[in-house]
Design an enzyme around this catalytic site. Structure first.
Site, PDB file in Angstrom:
ATOM      1  N   SER A 326       0.801  -1.225   0.000  1.00  0.00           N
ATOM      2  CA  SER A 326       0.000   0.000   0.000  1.00  0.00           C
ATOM      3  C   SER A 326       0.836   1.277   0.000  1.00  0.00           C
ATOM      4  CB  SER A 326      -0.942   0.005   1.200  1.00  0.00           C
ATOM      5  OG  SER A 326      -1.907  -1.027   1.072  1.00  0.00           O
ATOM      6  N   HIS A 368     -14.772  -0.576   4.439  1.00  0.00           N
ATOM      7  CA  HIS A 368     -14.624   0.784   4.956  1.00  0.00           C
ATOM      8  C   HIS A 368     -15.855   1.637   4.729  1.00  0.00           C
ATOM      9  CE1 HIS A 368     -10.333  -0.425   4.463  1.00  0.00           C
ATOM     10  NE2 HIS A 368     -10.167   0.315   5.531  1.00  0.00           N
ATOM     11  N   CYS A 381      -7.763   1.971   1.927  1.00  0.00           N
ATOM     12  CA  CYS A 381      -8.838   1.136   1.402  1.00  0.00           C
ATOM     13  C   CYS A 381      -8.453   0.554   0.044  1.00  0.00           C
ATOM     14  CB  CYS A 381     -10.120   1.961   1.274  1.00  0.00           C
ATOM     15  SG  CYS A 381     -11.477   1.049   0.515  1.00  0.00           S
TER      16      CYS A 381
END
Length: 644
Positions: A326, A368, A381
């Site tokens: 991420s 989320h 997310c």
């Protein structure tokens, strides 16, 4: 009677002719001899004088002192120390074996050492010294000196050996020196390399700046006899020592970074100045002691380093290939903004994303809910970035990533750097002769799939973001002698500042309330950090494991996810950028983020202290490896924070 007189006259004339001929021949020979002597002694006198001197005088090279390496404040990182060695001149002993038997009682000589010594004795002339053992301690020198009357042919010589005061703490930066190999000797143009025992840089900065550190050879004119034995030294020129190399590294911060990583089995971290690209700390754990290599590492120790699964000889900062996870999402966000995507557009995250007959999961099983770009960066997310990537395509993402330093070497002045992989449609056709599938774009969007990067590349990416889009390049060399090489102006990467500021705001949210790394935030006012956590899969999670609820931390260590974190500070006016990876650390926000926090806080506190000292007119003398002290926030409690 007249006949007799005529015969006598005839004989006289013959004798006169013969005398004249012989005299002419003698005169000619004498003239030739004189001419030859004149040629040799007058016309060619200088030439033969030189030959005679060469026959009497032996010119030998002297190894210069190697240049020292210091940190940005002048703290010595690589220096030279006296090297005491015991040598043996075989002509001065009646029995070499007997002498060696006596030496073994004083020095630890192995059977291999003894075989080498005897081989050198047979190979070299009897008056040439043969090294028995190097790097003697004071006690060993004393033992030899006291027993010299009983050790015919043995003596102590003094040379230099490379020493690294910080040992393992800076090994992957400095590298080490070693003896010249046969191949290096064959390719060498510098006669210094032919000197017995001469050492050159083998890795790291020692290798990068070897020529500058090496210096210029000196000479010694020795008078020798007919068999080549030295009679006396006639003249000596010690040559020029190597240049001093000053690094951008801060020794105290480097020491602290290495100590901080030592809490884990395998990890790497790098911190650099956003304005100059100068690297202040570059740590890779586990490490090795370069002093062992400089002195000649035993084979068993070297084998142990090679077999260690954590790869202590590998500089993970520049040569470790990892999926960025991420931490890559800011690139996907920027690519979306440049493609015209509305950052306020909201995507609903139920915890998964169905596409092309496959289900792509978000790390948060329950999802989320509704998120926009800022929320997606702050909470990491996956579903939002799946949807964004599907709309803009992989080629736009790849182009943006390359502009920020991913997918290629950073040209760092350190040997051994490897390039990462930023895939696109052309790359796959060129590499695999296959077309690109849209589903692969979704994996790329969150830094998985084919994407790989090194920690130094992730730090450069973060620095280019924090600098507002300047194409900052990292470097370790601040100066060679007095020639400073640092750069402070950089070209733009070609991204609108408002796009970069929006992404930076999302990264600041990562360490704010509701962000994935809120628990690892810096609480000191004015020193706050922004960042992006990442957790990259090493082994794919099967559906059975997912349904069984197998925790990532319960897997074998080698199968656990890598933990990553990139960060910059202070948020209001970024000056430093950092990248951290903990191999198989599972959670980026839980494991890697606290390390980045501590490093960024430490450098800011150090600079604040320096500024106060400068204001007060104080000076700080170069120090030694400090105790590990920091006022950074306390480490996270087990289970605190989120997995991303």
């Amino acid at each position: 009677m007249f006949n007799a007189i005529d015969r006598d006259a005839e004989r006289q004339r013959v004798m006169n002719r013969r005398t004249l001929v012989l005299g002419g021949l003698k005169a000619g020979a004498l003239s030739a001899l004189v001419a030859r002597l004149y040629y040799l002694q007058v016309l060619e006198g200088d030439h033969y004088t030189t030959l005679a001197e060469d026959n009497r005088i032996s010119l030998r090279l002297l190894a210069p002192s190697r240049g020292v390496i210091v940190d940005r404040g002048g703290v010595p990182l690589a220096v030279n120390e006296q090297n005491f060695r015991a040598v043996l001149v075989s002509e001065r002993t009646d029995d070499v074996d007997e002498t060696l038997d006596k030496v073994v009682k004083l020095l630890p000589l192995t059977d291999a050492d003894r075989r080498r010594i005897l081989r050198d004795v047979d190979r070299l002339r009897s008056f040439a010294p043969v090294t028995l053992r190097e790097n003697l301690t004071w006690d060993q020198v004393s033992a030899i000196e006291v027993n010299l009357p009983d050790l015919p042919g043995v003596s102590i010589e003094v040379g230099q050996v490379r020493s690294y005061p910080f040992g393992e703490q800076a090994a992957h930066i400095l590298g080490y020196v070693g003896v010249v190999s046969e191949q290096e000797l064959q390719n060498a143009r510098d006669p210094l390399l032919s000197l017995p025992g001469f050492r050159i840089g083998k890795s790291g900065i020692e290798r990068k700046h070897d020529l500058a550190l090496r210096g210029t050879a000196g000479t010694s004119q020795l008078e020798v006899n007919a068999v080549g034995r030295v009679v006396r030294e006639l003249a000596r020129n010690d040559g020029q020592p190597g240049h001093q190399v000053t690094l951008t590294i801060d020794a105290k911060l480097q020491y602290y970074a290495q100590q901080r990583l030592a809490e884990h089995e395998s990890a790497a971290a790098v911190l650099l100045d956003v304005q100059t690209g100068g690297i202040l700390a570059l740590a890779s754990h586990p490490s090795f002691d370069p002093n062992q290599f400089a002195m000649g590492i035993p084979q068993d120790l070297y084998d142990a380093l090679i077999k260690n699964e954590a790869s202590p000889l590998t500089n993970k900062v520049v040569a470790g290939h990892y999926a960025p996870g991420s931490t890559f999402k800011p690139m996907t966000a920027l690519a979306g903004l440049e493609a015209g995507v509305d950052p306020t557009h909201r995507v609903f995250c139920p915890g998964h994303y169905d596409f092309g007959g496959h289900t792509f999961h978000c790390y948060k099983k329950g999802g989320h809910g509704s998120v926009d770009m800022h929320d997606a960066i702050r909470m990491s997310c996956d579903v939002y970035f799946y949807d964004l990537a599907r709309r803009i395509g992989v080629d736009r993402i790849a182009d943006m990533a390359r502009r920020f330093g991913l997918g290629d070497k950073t040209d760092l002045d350190l040997p051994g750097e490897k390039a990462g992989i930023i895939p696109d449609t052309k790359w796959k056709r060129r590499t695999y002769k296959e077309n690109w599938y849209d589903g692969e774009t979704l994996s790329v969007a969150i830094g998985q799939g084919y994407v790989t990067a090194t920690p130094i590349q992730l730090a450069v990416m973060c620095a280019r973001l924090a600098s507002g889009g300047k194409a900052v390049k990292p470097h370790l060399t601040k100066a060679v002698e007095q020639e400073y090489t640092e750069q402070t102006t950089w070209p733009d990467v070609g991204v609108k500042p408002e796009f970069i500021q929006r992404v930076l705001a999302g990264m600041a949210g990562v360490t704010s309330a509701g962000g994935t790394a809120y628990a690892a935030r810096i609480t000191q006012p004015g020193m706050e950090m922004g960042g992006k956590s990442g957790t990259a899969q090493v082994k794919r999670i099967t559906m059975a494991e997912r349904n069984a609820g197998l925790l990532k931390a319960e897997r074998p260590w080698k199968d656990r996810d890598n933990a990553l974190f990139i960060a910059f500070a202070p948020v209001q006016a970024p000056r430093y950028a950092c990248a951290v990876i903990v191999e198989h650390g599972v959670g980026g926000s839980v494991v890697a983020a606290p390390i980045a926090r501590d490093l960024l806080l430490e450098i800011q506190l150090m600079e604040a202290a320096r500024a106060q000292q400068a204001d007060a007119g104080a000076t700080t003398a170069p120090g030694t490896p400090p105790a590990t002290t920091t006022t950074a926030s306390a480490p996270l409690a087990p289970g605190e924070g989120t997995p991303r």
